[in-house]
Design a protein around this motif. Structure first.
Motif, PDB file in Angstrom:
ATOM      1  N   LYS A   9       0.833  -1.207   0.000  1.00 37.52           N
ATOM      2  CA  LYS A   9       0.000   0.000   0.000  1.00 37.52           C
ATOM      3  C   LYS A   9       0.867   1.257   0.000  1.00 37.52           C
ATOM      4  O   LYS A   9       0.545   2.250  -0.633  1.00 37.52           O
ATOM      5  N   TYR A  11       3.769   1.707  -1.331  1.00 41.08           N
ATOM      6  CA  TYR A  11       4.281   1.953  -2.679  1.00 41.08           C
ATOM      7  C   TYR A  11       3.131   1.873  -3.686  1.00 41.08           C
ATOM      8  O   TYR A  11       3.087   1.006  -4.542  1.00 41.08           O
ATOM      9  N   SER A  12       2.218   2.809  -3.567  1.00 40.07           N
ATOM     10  CA  SER A  12       1.031   2.841  -4.424  1.00 40.07           C
ATOM     11  C   SER A  12       1.414   3.151  -5.863  1.00 40.07           C
ATOM     12  O   SER A  12       2.504   3.646  -6.160  1.00 40.07           O
ATOM     13  N   ARG A  14       0.306   5.526  -7.583  1.00 38.72           N
ATOM     14  CA  ARG A  14       0.511   6.977  -7.713  1.00 38.72           C
ATOM     15  C   ARG A  14       1.936   7.362  -7.322  1.00 38.72           C
ATOM     16  O   ARG A  14       2.575   8.198  -7.986  1.00 38.72           O
TER      17      ARG A  14
END
Length: 151
Positions: A9, A11-12, A14
């Protein structure tokens, strides 16, 4: 203890997209100030070059060798830094630090895109890398200001 899902999470998509497309990445040929900063824990480094005109950043470049979080921060900074003065950049640095360390609000525009890094507040070992670009830019502005007052 963080789980693997927490790191995924963090290292999304986006963050990874920002890290892959850093505006103003590289070096200036004739900067007014250059500052290289390193995060000792992880080894991330950022070298910031700035040109200053009338107390405002007129040109900017950064060479970024950092994790995806540090690169994402550099991407947001690179997109919004030109035209700002030392007080505005210092405020952004302080706001980012407060967001990470004290659950403070997201930095003001043009750095409100740093909100993508809010999940990193739980990963103290990543804070230094995230802070590098703004810290180096504040230091470069101080250096450029000292040079111009001596001229």
């Amino acid at each position: 203890m963080s789980t693997e899902n927490d790191l995924i999470k963090l290292y999304s998509a986006r963050i990874l997209a920002l890290a892959a497309d850093i505006p103003r990445h590289g070096r200036l040929s004739n900067p007014d100030a250059t500052v290289k900063r390193r995060a000792p824990l992880c080894g991330s480094t950022v070298t910031v070059d700035i040109a200053v005109d009338d107390g405002r950043i007129s040109d900017y470049a950064a060479e970024v060798k950092a994790c995806a979080l540090g690169q994402a921060a550099a991407s947001v900074v690179g997109a919004g830094i030109v035209g700002l003065n030392a007080a505005e950049v210092t405020a952004a640095r302080d706001q980012l630090k407060a967001m990470l360390k004290h659950d403070g609000p997201v930095p003001d525009a043009p750095f409100d895109g740093l909100e993508v890094l809010q999940p990193a507040k739980d990963y103290k070992n990543r804070h230094a890398s995230i802070m590098l670009t703004l810290e180096a830019t504040v230091e470069a502005l101080e250096e450029a200001g000292a040079r111009s007052s001596c001229a």
